[in-house]
Design a protein around this motif. Structure first.
Motif, PDB file in Angstrom:
ATOM      1  N   MET A  26       0.837  -1.198   0.000  1.00 25.12           N
ATOM      2  CA  MET A  26       0.000   0.000   0.000  1.00 25.12           C
ATOM      3  C   MET A  26       0.875   1.253   0.000  1.00 25.12           C
ATOM      4  SD  MET A  26      -2.922   1.228   2.728  1.00 25.12           S
ATOM      5  CE  MET A  26      -1.737   1.667   4.006  1.00 25.12           C
ATOM      6  N   ASN A  27       1.958   1.210   0.746  1.00 23.54           N
ATOM      7  CA  ASN A  27       2.869   2.357   0.793  1.00 23.54           C
ATOM      8  C   ASN A  27       3.486   2.607  -0.583  1.00 23.54           C
ATOM      9  OD1 ASN A  27       4.245   4.438   2.268  1.00 23.54           O
ATOM     10  ND2 ASN A  27       6.098   3.200   2.183  1.00 23.54           N
ATOM     11  N   LYS A  28       3.945   1.534  -1.202  1.00 19.21           N
ATOM     12  CA  LYS A  28       4.669   1.667  -2.468  1.00 19.21           C
ATOM     13  C   LYS A  28       3.760   2.105  -3.603  1.00 19.21           C
ATOM     14  CE  LYS A  28       8.472   1.026  -4.911  1.00 19.21           C
ATOM     15  NZ  LYS A  28       9.671   1.861  -4.665  1.00 19.21           N
ATOM     16  N   PHE A  29       2.566   1.529  -3.685  1.00 20.35           N
ATOM     17  CA  PHE A  29       1.737   1.721  -4.865  1.00 20.35           C
ATOM     18  C   PHE A  29       0.535   2.641  -4.647  1.00 20.35           C
ATOM     19  CE2 PHE A  29       3.903  -2.366  -5.411  1.00 20.35           C
ATOM     20  CZ  PHE A  29       4.658  -2.019  -6.523  1.00 20.35           C
ATOM     21  N   TYR A  30       0.421   3.213  -3.448  1.00 17.56           N
ATOM     22  CA  TYR A  30      -0.633   4.205  -3.238  1.00 17.56           C
ATOM     23  C   TYR A  30      -0.082   5.451  -2.546  1.00 17.56           C
ATOM     24  CZ  TYR A  30      -4.755   6.607  -1.477  1.00 17.56           C
ATOM     25  OH  TYR A  30      -5.692   7.566  -1.183  1.00 17.56           O
ATOM     26  N   ILE A  31       0.483   5.286  -1.353  1.00 16.39           N
ATOM     27  CA  ILE A  31       0.900   6.453  -0.562  1.00 16.39           C
ATOM     28  C   ILE A  31       2.053   7.188  -1.244  1.00 16.39           C
ATOM     29  CG2 ILE A  31       1.678   7.265   1.696  1.00 16.39           C
ATOM     30  CD1 ILE A  31       0.437   4.763   2.912  1.00 16.39           C
ATOM     31  N   GLU A  32       3.063   6.448  -1.680  1.00 16.14           N
ATOM     32  CA  GLU A  32       4.214   7.098  -2.325  1.00 16.14           C
ATOM     33  C   GLU A  32       3.862   7.643  -3.702  1.00 16.14           C
ATOM     34  OE1 GLU A  32       7.566   4.484  -2.417  1.00 16.14           O
ATOM     35  OE2 GLU A  32       7.979   4.683  -0.266  1.00 16.14           O
ATOM     36  N   THR A  33       3.119   6.871  -4.498  1.00 22.52           N
ATOM     37  CA  THR A  33       2.890   7.260  -5.890  1.00 22.52           C
ATOM     38  C   THR A  33       1.746   8.250  -6.041  1.00 22.52           C
ATOM     39  OG1 THR A  33       1.457   5.337  -6.240  1.00 22.52           O
ATOM     40  CG2 THR A  33       3.791   5.087  -6.778  1.00 22.52           C
ATOM     41  N   LYS A  34       0.690   8.121  -5.249  1.00 23.34           N
ATOM     42  CA  LYS A  34      -0.479   8.991  -5.421  1.00 23.34           C
ATOM     43  C   LYS A  34      -0.544  10.129  -4.411  1.00 23.34           C
ATOM     44  CE  LYS A  34      -3.376   5.725  -7.899  1.00 23.34           C
ATOM     45  NZ  LYS A  34      -4.718   5.099  -8.037  1.00 23.34           N
ATOM     46  N   LEU A  35      -0.031   9.907  -3.205  1.00 28.70           N
ATOM     47  CA  LEU A  35      -0.082  10.949  -2.173  1.00 28.70           C
ATOM     48  C   LEU A  35       1.260  11.652  -2.000  1.00 28.70           C
ATOM     49  CD1 LEU A  35      -2.163   9.095   0.594  1.00 28.70           C
ATOM     50  CD2 LEU A  35      -2.988  10.461  -1.328  1.00 28.70           C
ATOM     51  N   ASN A  36       2.295  11.076  -2.616  1.00 25.89           N
ATOM     52  CA  ASN A  36       3.654  11.626  -2.480  1.00 25.89           C
ATOM     53  C   ASN A  36       4.083  11.760  -1.025  1.00 25.89           C
ATOM     54  OD1 ASN A  36       4.149  12.018  -5.323  1.00 25.89           O
ATOM     55  ND2 ASN A  36       2.703  13.726  -5.237  1.00 25.89           N
ATOM     56  N   ARG A  37       3.729  10.754  -0.245  1.00 26.20           N
ATOM     57  CA  ARG A  37       4.125  10.723   1.174  1.00 26.20           C
ATOM     58  C   ARG A  37       4.652   9.333   1.501  1.00 26.20           C
ATOM     59  NH1 ARG A  37      -1.044  13.093   2.280  1.00 26.20           N
ATOM     60  NH2 ARG A  37      -1.589  11.256   3.523  1.00 26.20           N
ATOM     61  N   ASP A  38       4.850   9.088   2.779  1.00 20.99           N
ATOM     62  CA  ASP A  38       5.372   7.802   3.233  1.00 20.99           C
ATOM     63  C   ASP A  38       4.574   7.348   4.451  1.00 20.99           C
ATOM     64  OD1 ASP A  38       7.832   5.804   3.287  1.00 20.99           O
ATOM     65  OD2 ASP A  38       7.449   6.449   5.348  1.00 20.99           O
ATOM     66  N   LEU A  39       4.269   6.067   4.511  1.00 23.09           N
ATOM     67  CA  LEU A  39       3.413   5.559   5.579  1.00 23.09           C
ATOM     68  C   LEU A  39       4.020   5.785   6.961  1.00 23.09           C
ATOM     69  CD1 LEU A  39       0.897   4.077   6.553  1.00 23.09           C
ATOM     70  CD2 LEU A  39       2.108   1.911   6.168  1.00 23.09           C
ATOM     71  N   LYS A  40       5.304   5.503   7.111  1.00 23.51           N
ATOM     72  CA  LYS A  40       5.912   5.665   8.436  1.00 23.51           C
ATOM     73  C   LYS A  40       5.860   7.124   8.874  1.00 23.51           C
ATOM     74  CE  LYS A  40       9.860   4.475  11.317  1.00 23.51           C
ATOM     75  NZ  LYS A  40      11.220   3.888  11.381  1.00 23.51           N
ATOM     76  N   ASP A  41       6.142   8.040   7.943  1.00 24.75           N
ATOM     77  CA  ASP A  41       6.024   9.470   8.251  1.00 24.75           C
ATOM     78  C   ASP A  41       4.611   9.791   8.752  1.00 24.75           C
ATOM     79  OD1 ASP A  41       8.569   9.762   7.332  1.00 24.75           O
ATOM     80  OD2 ASP A  41       8.054  10.940   5.566  1.00 24.75           O
ATOM     81  N   ASP A  42       3.617   9.304   8.024  1.00 25.07           N
ATOM     82  CA  ASP A  42       2.223   9.614   8.370  1.00 25.07           C
ATOM     83  C   ASP A  42       1.856   9.078   9.753  1.00 25.07           C
ATOM     84  OD1 ASP A  42       1.974  10.834   5.941  1.00 25.07           O
ATOM     85  OD2 ASP A  42       0.512   9.424   5.107  1.00 25.07           O
TER      86      ASP A  42
END
Length: 247
Positions: free
Chosen positions: A109-125
């Protein structure tokens, strides 16, 4: 061919498995054995991402963890001053420990949604959630107690003091300005080189801040908030080559 996962399937079958696993990870004590199948949870996340449920899953995860942290904050608020520091330390350590398992489980989910579509990172969030829902609400109650404990031998263990100070610095580096001398004991190179005469000045500044905080009514239960908008920098290196075809 992967079976189609409808939104109803996600809500009735897939998310409940993830919800239960997250619960256990958030509430485990250090050294606990958690009876969950990491492979099964990892597979759940992978299938949901492939079937376009990333947005819903991310929303559910953030809501789940936010609710947990709001409960943690209320429990801290009810803590007596003599237990406050230790309980904050436990809450911080427990949460950061949980992230070490939760973040890898949601790597797809981090690789293919948060990073690519939200330009963020799960751990940061997820770290930002702890900052906003716990640390910001308690920093003005916690700091006077830390300064008092620093000047009272054996009130808390050095490891507890180190864990909290380093943790606060990770969450919000500018909190150093609240007590430079305290942070400098645990974080290297945050102060300019000081001559001996300045060391006494730093100690006096700490004592002055402690008095001012108490005089200004920053007692247990105060809800003062101080936002600064700085996000932590965390560079995730995810090896997801086998799934690059999925978006």
């Amino acid at each position: 061919v992967m079976n189609v996962i409808t939104i109803e399937d996600y809500k009735s079958t897939y998310w409940p498995k993830l919800d239960s696993a997250i619960d256990q990870l958030l509430t485990q004590s250090p050294g606990d054995y958690i009876p969950i199948s990491y492979e099964q949870i990892y597979s759940c996340v992978y299938k949901c991402v492939c079937q376009q449920h990333s947005e819903q899953m991310y929303s559910d995860l953030i809501k789940k963890i936010t609710n947990h942290l709001e409960r943690v904050s209320k429990e801290l608020q009810a803590s007596p001053p003599d237990l406050y520091i230790e309980r904050f330390n436990v809450a911080l350590g427990q949460y950061m420990g949980a992230l070490q398992s939760i973040v890898p489980l949601f790597i797809y989910m981090n690789k293919f949604y948060i990073e690519t579509k939200l330009n963020r990172d799960l751990k940061d969030d997820l770290i930002k959630l702890f900052t906003e829902h716990v640390a910001e609400k308690h920093i003005y109650n916690l700091m006077p107690l830390l300064l008092e404990a620093q000047s009272t031998p054996f009130q808390i263990t050095p490891s507890t003091m180190a864990n909290i100070v380093k943790g606060l610095y990770t969450l919000r580096p500018e909190w150093v300005q609240m007590a430079p001398a305290l942070f400098s004991k645990f974080i290297p190179n945050i102060l300019p080189p000081a001559v001996e005469s300045e060391l006494q000045e730093y100690a006096a500044q700490d004592q002055k801040l402690q008095r001012e905080l108490i005089q200004n009514g920053f007692t247990r239960g105060d809800q003062s908030r101080k936002r600064a908008g700085e996000e932590l920098t965390y560079n995730a290196s995810s090896a997801c080559a086998s799934s690059r075809g999925y978006r």
